[in-house]
Design a protein around this motif. Structure first.
Motif, short mmCIF file in Angstrom:
data_model
loop_
_atom_site.label_atom_id
_atom_site.label_comp_id
_atom_site.label_asym_id
_atom_site.label_seq_id
_atom_site.Cartn_x
_atom_site.Cartn_y
_atom_site.Cartn_z
N GLU A 1 26.85 4.02 -1.64
CA GLU A 1 25.77 5.02 -1.64
C GLU A 1 24.42 4.40 -1.30
O GLU A 1 23.40 5.09 -1.24
CB GLU A 1 25.70 5.72 -3.00
N GLY A 2 24.41 3.08 -1.08
CA GLY A 2 23.17 2.40 -0.72
C GLY A 2 22.36 1.90 -1.89
O GLY A 2 21.22 1.45 -1.71
N GLU A 3 22.91 1.91 -3.10
CA GLU A 3 22.21 1.43 -4.28
C GLU A 3 22.40 -0.08 -4.44
O GLU A 3 23.51 -0.60 -4.30
CB GLU A 3 22.71 2.14 -5.53
N VAL A 4 21.31 -0.80 -4.73
CA VAL A 4 21.36 -2.25 -4.90
C VAL A 4 22.09 -2.59 -6.19
O VAL A 4 21.76 -2.07 -7.27
CB VAL A 4 19.94 -2.86 -4.92
N LYS A 5 23.08 -3.47 -6.10
CA LYS A 5 23.87 -3.87 -7.26
C LYS A 5 23.65 -5.32 -7.65
O LYS A 5 23.78 -5.67 -8.83
CB LYS A 5 25.36 -3.65 -6.97
N GLU A 6 23.35 -6.17 -6.68
CA GLU A 6 23.22 -7.59 -7.01
C GLU A 6 22.49 -8.31 -5.89
O GLU A 6 22.49 -7.88 -4.74
CB GLU A 6 24.61 -8.22 -7.20
N THR A 7 21.83 -9.42 -6.26
CA THR A 7 21.15 -10.28 -5.28
C THR A 7 21.71 -11.69 -5.42
O THR A 7 21.82 -12.22 -6.52
CB THR A 7 19.64 -10.30 -5.51
N TYR A 8 22.06 -12.30 -4.29
CA TYR A 8 22.59 -13.67 -4.26
C TYR A 8 21.50 -14.58 -3.68
O TYR A 8 21.08 -14.41 -2.54
CB TYR A 8 23.84 -13.76 -3.38
N ARG A 9 21.11 -15.55 -4.47
CA ARG A 9 20.10 -16.51 -4.02
C ARG A 9 20.77 -17.82 -3.63
O ARG A 9 21.81 -18.18 -4.18
CB ARG A 9 19.06 -16.75 -5.11
N ALA A 10 20.15 -18.52 -2.69
CA ALA A 10 20.68 -19.81 -2.24
C ALA A 10 20.38 -20.89 -3.27
O ALA A 10 19.29 -20.95 -3.83
CB ALA A 10 20.09 -20.18 -0.89
N SER A 11 21.36 -21.75 -3.52
CA SER A 11 21.20 -22.86 -4.45
C SER A 11 22.13 -24.00 -4.03
O SER A 11 23.27 -23.76 -3.63
CB SER A 11 21.55 -22.41 -5.88
N PRO A 12 21.70 -25.25 -4.05
CA PRO A 12 20.42 -25.74 -4.59
C PRO A 12 19.24 -25.68 -3.61
O PRO A 12 18.12 -25.95 -4.01
CB PRO A 12 20.75 -27.20 -4.92
N LYS A 13 19.48 -25.36 -2.36
CA LYS A 13 18.38 -25.32 -1.40
C LYS A 13 18.45 -24.05 -0.58
O LYS A 13 19.51 -23.46 -0.39
CB LYS A 13 18.44 -26.54 -0.47
N ASN A 14 17.29 -23.62 -0.10
CA ASN A 14 17.21 -22.43 0.74
C ASN A 14 17.48 -22.83 2.18
O ASN A 14 16.89 -23.79 2.69
CB ASN A 14 15.82 -21.79 0.61
N VAL A 15 18.37 -22.13 2.84
CA VAL A 15 18.70 -22.44 4.23
C VAL A 15 18.51 -21.19 5.09
O VAL A 15 18.56 -20.07 4.59
CB VAL A 15 20.16 -22.95 4.37
N ASN A 16 18.28 -21.42 6.36
CA ASN A 16 18.08 -20.33 7.31
C ASN A 16 19.44 -19.72 7.65
O ASN A 16 20.30 -20.36 8.27
CB ASN A 16 17.40 -20.87 8.57
N ILE A 17 19.66 -18.48 7.25
CA ILE A 17 20.93 -17.79 7.49
C ILE A 17 20.66 -16.45 8.17
O ILE A 17 19.58 -15.87 8.02
CB ILE A 17 21.72 -17.55 6.18
N ASN A 18 21.64 -15.95 8.93
CA ASN A 18 21.43 -14.66 9.60
C ASN A 18 22.68 -13.81 9.75
O ASN A 18 22.62 -12.71 10.31
CB ASN A 18 20.79 -14.87 10.98
N HIS A 19 23.82 -14.29 9.28
CA HIS A 19 25.06 -13.55 9.51
C HIS A 19 25.99 -13.77 8.33
O HIS A 19 25.83 -14.72 7.56
CB HIS A 19 25.71 -14.02 10.81
#
Length: 367
Positions: A239-257
């Motif tokens: 239905e388009g409702e946000v359920k969860e957020t996944y953060r990068a760990s231990p480092k932030n990397v450039n992702i697109n897919h």
């Protein structure tokens, strides 16, 4: 030892003693062996020393073979110890002797170049429905639905630029606008029948939305925000409702897919197509999953075929990672333009979109 010789031994056993006839199973075999060796005449001694005698015989008869196996084992161990543990390059992996490479063509067998009359349109996204229909994104605010023979079933003009896409379980299309000019952080749904609509507005979470994937009645979207949460993944329900957020760990990397490999989700690194798994409620960026380094590839073109192989475009070449993500095979092509999107339908037919607006259907498996 020949069959006649063994029969002769059995005859001698019958003549020399009747006690041996009463011994069954494995003990009978052991006594025959001891009689052949003529080492003992006492039955109790035979029982006590049989194991040692049998081992000695096996060692002598297999001496040559054992030496060969030992040498081979030492050589394999030496190779493991000297083999680098870090990722290897494409040039070091591809090999004509590799059994994996034999499963695929060396050059793509193009079945059709589907020209639908849209010029100067980049084919950013291709996805396949459960009933084997093919949705294609065109950068000129347009999407089309094809059957597996390349016949157009539906054409839809849109207000937004279409970049990344995926299919819902019932065959509707979902797309995001990536980094296109004027892109908004929205997920748009194009149903197989009916009018397009906005499924989710994620502008309060992210600046740009990139790759997306529908799995197990959930939608996963690669997002680009601002520091410190620059790249992350949001999970929505249908239905388009946000359920969860996944953060990068231990480092932030450039992702697109994002892709699904045997049901496990991986995000793709933008610069080198590194694969990082979604696990334990985070994007694990400590180590990449693929053991083969991929350079000069377009990570947004990645897809997974029906056999667990990962396909990625590199200019006009198709790169394939095997299901273990450790071996690679490259397929050359005669296509025009650089590959921007790929998908494999349920008949193992490969679909390719290019930056010049060309849509191809092709065979890539050799068997």
């Amino acid at each position: 030892m020949s069959v006649p010789f063994l029969k002769g031994i059995e005859a001698n056993e019958t003549e020399s003693t009747t006690t041996n006839k009463k011994v069954a199973g494995d003990m009978n075999i052991k006594i025959k062996y001891n009689l052949r060796k003529r080492k003992h005449t006492d039955e109790e001694d035979d029982k006590e020393k049989n194991a040692t005698s049998s081992s000695s015989k096996q060692s002598r008869t297999n001496q040559t073979e054992s030496k060969k196996q030992s040498t081979a084992l030492v050589e394999r161990t030496r190779r493991r110890q000297t083999k680098p543990r870090n990722s290897v390059s494409i040039a070091n992996v591809s090999s004509p002797q590799d059994d994996f490479a034999k499963l695929f063509l060396k050059k793509l067998d193009i079945i059709a170049n589907i020209n639908i009359g849209i010029n100067s349109s980049i084919l950013h996204g291709i996805c396949v429905t459960n009933d084997n229909l093919i949705w294609v994104n065109y950068s000129t605010n347009h999407v089309k639905l094809f059957d597996s023979a390349g016949n157009i079933l539906r054409s839809v003009d849109l207000e937004q630029t279409t970049v990344f896409n995926c299919c819902t379980p019932n065959g509707d299309l979902l797309f995001t606008q990536g980094y296109a000019n004027g892109a908004r952080a929205e997920v748009i749904m194009v149903p197989r029948e009916g009018h397009p609509r906005r499924l989710a507005d994620l502008s309060s979470y992210a600046k740009n939305l990139c790759g997306l994937l529908c799995q197990e009645e959930m939608i996963y979207i690669v997002c680009h925000g601002t520091a410190p949460l620059k790249y992350f993944v949001i999970k929505l329900d249908m239905e388009g409702e946000v359920k969860e957020t996944y953060r990068a760990s231990p480092k932030n990397v450039n992702i697109n897919h994002i892709i699904s490999h045997y049901g496990r989700l991986y995000v793709m690194g933008t610069n080198n197509s590194s694969m990082f798994p979604l696990e334990n409620d985070k994007i694990s960026t400590k180590d990449k999953a693929n053991k083969v380094s991929l350079w000069n590839t377009y990570s947004a073109s990645a897809c997974v075929d029906n056999h667990g192989n990962v396909l990625i475009g590199s200019e006009s070449t198709i790169c394939l990672l095997d299901p273990s993500l450790q071996r690679l095979h490259k397929i050359q092509t005669d296509i025009s333009g650089s590959i921007r999107s790929t998908a494999v339908d349920h008949r193992d037919q490969l679909w390719i979109g290019t930056n010049e607006g060309n849509l191809y259907a092709a065979h890539y498996i050799s068997i």
